[in-house]
Scaffold this motif. Sequence first.
Motif, PDB file in Angstrom:
ATOM      1  N   PHE A  18      13.704  44.181 -19.007  1.00 54.35           N
ATOM      2  CA  PHE A  18      13.298  45.219 -19.954  1.00 54.35           C
ATOM      3  C   PHE A  18      12.553  46.251 -19.126  1.00 54.35           C
ATOM      4  O   PHE A  18      11.424  45.974 -18.698  1.00 54.35           O
ATOM      5  N   VAL A  23      12.998  39.763 -16.810  1.00 55.82           N
ATOM      6  CA  VAL A  23      12.671  38.701 -17.772  1.00 55.82           C
ATOM      7  C   VAL A  23      13.459  37.420 -17.515  1.00 55.82           C
ATOM      8  O   VAL A  23      12.933  36.318 -17.663  1.00 55.82           O
ATOM      9  N   PRO A  42       5.550  28.235 -20.580  1.00 53.27           N
ATOM     10  CA  PRO A  42       4.402  28.981 -21.092  1.00 53.27           C
ATOM     11  C   PRO A  42       4.838  30.289 -21.749  1.00 53.27           C
ATOM     12  O   PRO A  42       6.000  30.705 -21.618  1.00 53.27           O
ATOM     13  N   SER A  43       3.905  30.910 -22.436  1.00 53.65           N
ATOM     14  CA  SER A  43       4.168  32.172 -23.107  1.00 53.65           C
ATOM     15  C   SER A  43       4.689  33.208 -22.104  1.00 53.65           C
ATOM     16  O   SER A  43       4.166  33.326 -21.003  1.00 53.65           O
ATOM     17  N   GLY A  44       5.741  33.902 -22.491  1.00 51.42           N
ATOM     18  CA  GLY A  44       6.284  34.953 -21.634  1.00 51.42           C
ATOM     19  C   GLY A  44       7.248  34.463 -20.575  1.00 51.42           C
ATOM     20  O   GLY A  44       7.704  35.237 -19.734  1.00 51.42           O
ATOM     21  N   SER A  45       7.623  33.183 -20.611  1.00 56.62           N
ATOM     22  CA  SER A  45       8.494  32.656 -19.547  1.00 56.62           C
ATOM     23  C   SER A  45       9.968  32.989 -19.783  1.00 56.62           C
ATOM     24  O   SER A  45      10.799  32.778 -18.904  1.00 56.62           O
ATOM     25  N   GLY A  46      10.297  33.470 -20.990  1.00 54.82           N
ATOM     26  CA  GLY A  46      11.680  33.891 -21.238  1.00 54.82           C
ATOM     27  C   GLY A  46      12.448  32.998 -22.209  1.00 54.82           C
ATOM     28  O   GLY A  46      13.657  33.154 -22.374  1.00 54.82           O
ATOM     29  N   LYS A  47      11.741  32.099 -22.893  1.00 57.44           N
ATOM     30  CA  LYS A  47      12.414  31.145 -23.791  1.00 57.44           C
ATOM     31  C   LYS A  47      13.095  31.859 -24.966  1.00 57.44           C
ATOM     32  O   LYS A  47      14.275  31.634 -25.231  1.00 57.44           O
ATOM     33  N   SER A  48      12.318  32.708 -25.660  1.00 55.66           N
ATOM     34  CA  SER A  48      12.898  33.391 -26.827  1.00 55.66           C
ATOM     35  C   SER A  48      14.021  34.320 -26.395  1.00 55.66           C
ATOM     36  O   SER A  48      14.995  34.517 -27.139  1.00 55.66           O
ATOM     37  N   THR A  49      13.890  34.882 -25.212  1.00 62.08           N
ATOM     38  CA  THR A  49      14.948  35.772 -24.707  1.00 62.08           C
ATOM     39  C   THR A  49      16.258  34.999 -24.573  1.00 62.08           C
ATOM     40  O   THR A  49      17.334  35.513 -24.924  1.00 62.08           O
ATOM     41  N   GLU A 164      10.020  28.101 -31.826  1.00 61.64           N
ATOM     42  CA  GLU A 164       8.662  27.614 -32.112  1.00 61.64           C
ATOM     43  C   GLU A 164       8.477  27.383 -33.613  1.00 61.64           C
ATOM     44  O   GLU A 164       7.512  27.889 -34.204  1.00 61.64           O
TER      45      GLU A 164
END
Length: 368
Positions: A18, A23, A42-49, A164
């Motif tokens: 991005f 990402v 952890p938060s921001g590691s790219g899971k939701s992406t 999540e």
Amino acid sequence: MSEKQVPIIAFNQVDLSFGDTHVLNNVDLEIEAGKFYTLLGPSGSGKSTILKLISGQLTADSGDISFEGQRVNDVPAEKRKVNTVFQNYALFPNMNVFDNVAFGPTLKGMNKTEIKNKVKEMLNLVKLSDFVDREIDELSGGQQQRVAIARALANDPEVLLLDEPLSALDYKLRKSMQYELREIQQRLGITFVFVTHDQEEALAMSDWIFVMNDGVIQQNGSPEDIYDEPINHFVADFIGESNIVDGIMKEDYVVHFVGKDFENVDAGMRPNERVEVVLRPEDLDLTSIENGKLVVTIEDQSFRGDYYEITARDDDGNEWQVQATNSAIIGARVGLTFDPEDIHIMRFNESEDDFDARLESYEDDDEI
Ligand SMILES: Nc1ncnc2c1ncn2[C@@H]1O[C@H](COP(=O)(O)OP(=O)(O)OP(=O)(O)O)[C@@H](O)[C@H]1O
């Protein structure tokens, strides 16, 4: 992973940025049909992406995403046999439970009886049969989450993506929903891809875990593999509690740390290679100084219900976390002991493929 089965989802060298933020970094992954997968990191590691790339909400900059062997990079979201359950439920607040769950089947053009049967079946599955006429704002958070799961499953997806979904629930409800989700997945036999940053949740629920950090899959494997054989410092630290100290692998099955040689069960490294040594707190025991492999001083302890969490320090200044059934005396000097098979060795910067090859080579040696 079996060679014959075509994965239901595969990523091949998938890259995404991005703007200036990189990402996902050349992600490869394979997901087999009918299993429970977790993306953990952890938060921001790219899971939701990754979930958004599977569902078609995002498009990769490069690399291939395929479903059952067919490239789907350009297939729009609505044509993919995938549904997502979100953390915030994303229910329609102005519709009751029935209408929320009936939404997908209605869009599909099912007739009234089919829709009624489908909604009944889905509400049964999530144990909400008695709530069919309730308004959404008359439901608890846990019940709303069940409606969201029923609504997603009513579309008969081949893959259910769960971003999540349990994180807004209290501890007890979360635990019971973990079991229920696992049960629903097994009953339906469809593929679940679940996102969490909670390692306990991932270990309890999954057939297979992808551990992520900074847009890179650090390790993938069964919960047992990942817990017992973490490939690097990040995974060892993120999954469970770990004691990690620097060491030297003198030769196969002999590692040197905290000034001593220890027999262990790892092999396949260069002589005198620098390594990191992992010992899990539950694998350590406190004993007399004479019987200890190391001598430590007890610094702190806290009672955790079924064990004491004890912090001790060796004479080189390394801190050791120990889980013990008996309490210790703060300030006491005691022995610390462990078995050779509890010493896990990690090579610096070893790739997952090299790690697997090394593991296989010395497992083969053992069989001879
Ligand atoms: N639309 C966007 N525009 C810019 N950056 C984004 C966008 N979406 C995500 N990012 C960034 O991409 C990175 C990965 O985000 P992602 O949501 O995949 O992480 P995550 O592991 O799911 O985190 P979390 O557990 O907090 O949801 C983060 O640094 C995030 O800030």
